[in-house]
Design an enzyme around this catalytic site. Structure first.
Site, mmCIF file in Angstrom:
data_model
loop_
_atom_site.group_PDB
_atom_site.id
_atom_site.type_symbol
_atom_site.label_atom_id
_atom_site.label_comp_id
_atom_site.label_asym_id
_atom_site.label_seq_id
_atom_site.Cartn_x
_atom_site.Cartn_y
_atom_site.Cartn_z
ATOM 1 N N ASP A 14 0.807 -1.223 0.000
ATOM 2 C CA ASP A 14 0.000 0.000 0.000
ATOM 3 C C ASP A 14 0.841 1.275 0.000
ATOM 4 O OD1 ASP A 14 -2.225 -1.687 0.134
ATOM 5 O OD2 ASP A 14 -2.225 -1.654 2.320
ATOM 6 N N LYS A 17 1.768 2.135 -5.122
ATOM 7 C CA LYS A 17 2.304 1.590 -6.387
ATOM 8 C C LYS A 17 1.385 1.907 -7.568
ATOM 9 C CE LYS A 17 2.336 -2.422 -4.367
ATOM 10 N NZ LYS A 17 2.113 -2.078 -2.942
ATOM 11 N N HIS A 42 -4.678 -1.633 -5.797
ATOM 12 C CA HIS A 42 -3.838 -0.532 -6.285
ATOM 13 C C HIS A 42 -4.750 0.609 -6.736
ATOM 14 C CE1 HIS A 42 -0.220 -3.409 -7.139
ATOM 15 N NE2 HIS A 42 -0.647 -3.443 -5.895
HETATM 16 P P1 GDP Z 1 -0.743 0.355 -3.536
HETATM 17 O O1 GDP Z 1 -1.341 -0.928 -3.070
HETATM 18 O O2 GDP Z 1 0.728 0.417 -3.292
HETATM 19 O O3 GDP Z 1 -1.087 0.680 -4.960
HETATM 20 O O4 GDP Z 1 -1.375 1.498 -2.628
HETATM 21 P P2 GDP Z 1 -2.944 1.642 -2.208
HETATM 22 O O5 GDP Z 1 -3.704 2.099 -3.391
HETATM 23 O O6 GDP Z 1 -3.408 0.412 -1.521
HETATM 24 O O7 GDP Z 1 -2.851 2.750 -1.095
HETATM 25 C C1 GDP Z 1 -2.305 4.001 -1.340
HETATM 26 C C2 GDP Z 1 -3.383 5.060 -1.018
HETATM 27 O O8 GDP Z 1 -2.768 6.319 -0.900
HETATM 28 C C3 GDP Z 1 -4.401 5.208 -2.115
HETATM 29 O O9 GDP Z 1 -5.630 5.569 -1.531
HETATM 30 C C4 GDP Z 1 -3.853 6.357 -2.962
HETATM 31 O O10 GDP Z 1 -4.866 7.069 -3.655
HETATM 32 C C5 GDP Z 1 -3.249 7.224 -1.895
HETATM 33 N N1 GDP Z 1 -2.071 8.003 -2.286
HETATM 34 C C6 GDP Z 1 -1.060 7.660 -3.151
HETATM 35 N N2 GDP Z 1 -0.093 8.597 -3.140
HETATM 36 C C7 GDP Z 1 -0.490 9.534 -2.260
HETATM 37 C C8 GDP Z 1 0.110 10.746 -1.778
HETATM 38 O O11 GDP Z 1 1.206 11.132 -2.146
HETATM 39 N N3 GDP Z 1 -0.614 11.448 -0.836
HETATM 40 C C9 GDP Z 1 -1.822 11.033 -0.373
HETATM 41 N N4 GDP Z 1 -2.432 11.786 0.547
HETATM 42 N N5 GDP Z 1 -2.403 9.902 -0.808
HETATM 43 C C10 GDP Z 1 -1.732 9.162 -1.726
HETATM 44 P P1 IMO Z 2 -0.855 -4.203 -2.236
HETATM 45 O O1 IMO Z 2 -0.394 -4.755 -3.549
HETATM 46 C C1 IMO Z 2 -0.992 -4.625 2.102
HETATM 47 C C2 IMO Z 2 -1.080 -8.716 3.682
HETATM 48 C C3 IMO Z 2 -2.346 -9.173 4.378
HETATM 49 C C4 IMO Z 2 -1.774 -10.158 5.369
HETATM 50 C C5 IMO Z 2 -0.641 -10.814 4.570
HETATM 51 C C6 IMO Z 2 -1.016 -12.130 3.908
HETATM 52 O O2 IMO Z 2 -2.150 -3.482 -2.319
HETATM 53 O O3 IMO Z 2 0.227 -3.421 -1.587
HETATM 54 P P2 IMO Z 2 -2.538 -12.771 1.827
HETATM 55 O O4 IMO Z 2 -3.981 -12.477 1.527
HETATM 56 O O5 IMO Z 2 -1.580 -12.247 0.794
HETATM 57 O O6 IMO Z 2 -2.295 -14.214 2.130
HETATM 58 O O7 IMO Z 2 -2.242 -11.983 3.202
HETATM 59 O O8 IMO Z 2 -0.275 -9.881 3.572
HETATM 60 N N1 IMO Z 2 -1.279 -8.190 2.301
HETATM 61 C C7 IMO Z 2 -1.214 -6.898 1.979
HETATM 62 N N2 IMO Z 2 -1.036 -5.803 2.749
HETATM 63 N N3 IMO Z 2 -1.081 -4.498 0.759
HETATM 64 C C8 IMO Z 2 -1.229 -5.576 -0.031
HETATM 65 O O9 IMO Z 2 -1.188 -5.512 -1.370
HETATM 66 C C9 IMO Z 2 -1.337 -6.853 0.584
HETATM 67 N N4 IMO Z 2 -1.506 -8.109 0.111
HETATM 68 C C10 IMO Z 2 -1.438 -8.917 1.172
HETATM 69 O O10 IMO Z 2 -2.992 -8.104 5.007
HETATM 70 O O11 IMO Z 2 -1.182 -9.475 6.441
HETATM 71 MG MG MG Z 3 -2.879 -1.611 -1.820
#
Ligand code: GDP
Ligand code: IMO
Ligand code: MG
Length: 426
Positions: A14, A17, A42
């Site tokens: 999270d 990416k 994502h």
């Molecule tokens: P990923 O799994 O790595 O793609 O990340 P996620 O989408 O799960 O979580 C990142 C969250 O942060 C999302 O809600 C994005 O819209 C938000 N986000 C990404 N970059 C920024 C930033 O620079 N500032 C803020 N405030 N939010 C961001």
């Molecule tokens: P992105 O790509 C954050 C965590 C789960 C749990 C552990 C194992 O959005 O960054 P699983 O379902 O993979 O067997 O769970 O990994 N987990 C993540 N945490 N971001 C993710 O993906 C995750 N994918 C799995 O919360 O702790």
């Molecule tokens: Mg994520």
């Protein structure tokens, strides 16, 4: 030699990416996922619209970009179908720009049931998985029992499916687990299975490819290719805080096996991290904050899971862990995300060493454990102002502190969720 670039999360997932891949996609012809499955969430935002992708690479919102789901990914066809339909409704037609590796494995409804069974059996020691069937599907892959995308075309696919399903049901029968009360995305098992089989029929209209040839030939032809990691290095099955990890190699090496590209073909490795840390699920998190600062990070950063909606655990930036991830991945360029979340902090802290077993160390121990690892912090002044297109001096000092510690340049700073809210530093 033309090389593939990688973009990898360096923390517990999270990191942002999806946003960065989307922002970089105009420079690439092909974007591929190489591991993980719908445990990923994502997020991409632009023009006031928000998209959350689970199986599909984040290049899909850029016209003309080809998106590949690689052989190292595991796919739930029900979830994939829903994702494709959602994008179609929003005006993105994927029929010509989404390709799926023949060798990618399928997540069966019973894999999801097994995920729930395993978590229940672990009790207090549960991993806190996303319950998408990730562990059981990768288990079957390495146990040589799995079903692959390429199997969908075989005349006895249904028979293969039933055999594996029966195998799973026999396993489940050994546990105290009530299949009747199981709900998968709100559905009883039989209903989910029906929707899953419809998903299998639906995805037949997409091109199934030998991803290893496709990617290598594209590179030979001079195409620009970006691989998008899922999860983050601290969740890697080998190097994360085992057993509180996911079930795939999320580090750079996973891109080689997950796409069929040789290590010598890897070019830039973009490593992305938040200006602080978050984690969902259980497991060690040395810099976790349980106070109002942790709550401020969660509220300012909207730190709630994109896949499961769970509140994310929040804490200060952990530099030994970041440096470890940089080492494992050979990161060439760092990208710092969500710096805006600490805009109104008077001071910020970063962990620079741990106290562990009476010693100070910068190494991640074999068995990381929050209780026995005390982070040692350095406190730095906050920047106390909004980042609007340029980096305030105090934030610049924070970034330089990080660079001096890890010896890799921070090239990109993100200060908001929109695809345009970024500054390139050098
Ligand atoms: P990923 O799994 O790595 O793609 O990340 P996620 O989408 O799960 O979580 C990142 C969250 O942060 C999302 O809600 C994005 O819209 C938000 N986000 C990404 N970059 C920024 C930033 O620079 N500032 C803020 N405030 N939010 C961001
Ligand atoms: P992105 O790509 C954050 C965590 C789960 C749990 C552990 C194992 O959005 O960054 P699983 O379902 O993979 O067997 O769970 O990994 N987990 C993540 N945490 N971001 C993710 O993906 C995750 N994918 C799995 O919360 O702790
Ligand atoms: Mg994520």
């Amino acid at each position: 030699m033309n090389k593939i670039d990688l973009l990898l999360g360096l923390q517990w997932g999270d990191e942002g990416k999806g946003k960065v891949v989307d922002a970089l996609t105009p420079n690439y012809d092909i974007v591929c996922r190489f591991q993980g499955g719908p445990n990923a969430g994502h997020t991409i935002e632009f023009g006031g619209k928000k998209f959350v992708l689970h199986n599909i690479p984040s290049g899909v919102l850029t016209p003309g970009c080809v998106n590949v789901i690689g052989n190292g990914v595991i796919i739930d066809p029900y979830i994939l179908k829903g994702e494709i339909e959602g994008l179609q409704e929003a005006g993105f037609d994927l029929r010509h720009n989404l390709k799926i590796a023949n060798r990618a494995h399928l997540i069966l409804p019973t894999h999801r049931a097994l995920d729930a069974v395993n978590e229940k059996a672990l009790g207090k020691m549960k991993v806190g998985t996303t319950l998408k069937g990730i562990g059981p599907t990768y288990t079957d892959k390495t146990a040589r029992k799995g079903l692959r995308i390429g199997d969908i075309g075989s005349s006895n696919f249904k028979e293969k499916y039933n055999n594996l399903k029966q195998n799973h049901l026999r396993q489940i029968a050994g546990y105290d687990f009530d299949m009747e009360s199981l709900r998968l995305d709100g559905m009883a098992f039989a209903e989910y299975e029906k929707a899953w089989l419809e998903g299998i029929e639906y995805i037949r209209q997409y091109e199934f490819i030998d991803c290893e040839y496709y990617i290598n030939e594209a590179l030979d032809a001079g195409k620009k290719v970006l691989a998008e990691g899922a999860q983050g290095s601290m969740l890697d099955v080998d190097f994360g805080s085992y057993p509180f990890v996911t079930s795939s190699n999320v580090i750079a090496a996973g891109a080689c096996s997950g796409l069929g590209v040789a290590p010598s073909r890897i070019g830039k490795v973009y490593g992305i991290f938040k200006a602080y840390c978050t984690r969902v699920g259980t497991g060690p998190f040395p810099t976790e904050l349980f106070d109002e600062t942790g709550e401020a990070l969660r509220q300012n950063g909207h730190e709630f899971g994109a896949t499961t909606g769970r509140p994310r655990r929040c804490g200060w930036l952990d530099l030994p862990a970041l440096k470890y991830a940089i080492m494992l991945n050979g990161v060439t360029d760092l990208m710092m995300m969500k710096s805006d979340v600490m805009d109104d902090f008077a001071t910020v802290k970063v962990a620079t060493t741990y106290r562990y077993n009476g010693m100070e160390t910068k190494h991640i121990p074999f068995s990381a454990c929050t209780e026995t690892m005390q982070p040692v912090y350095t406190e730095l002044p906050g920047w106390n102002q909004k980042i609007e297109g340029r980096i305030p001096q105090k934030l610049e000092e924070y970034i330089q502190f990080i660079e001096n510690y890890v010896n890799v340049p921070v090239k990109f700073v993100s200060y908001g969720p929109d695809r345009t809210q970024n500054v390139w530093r050098k």
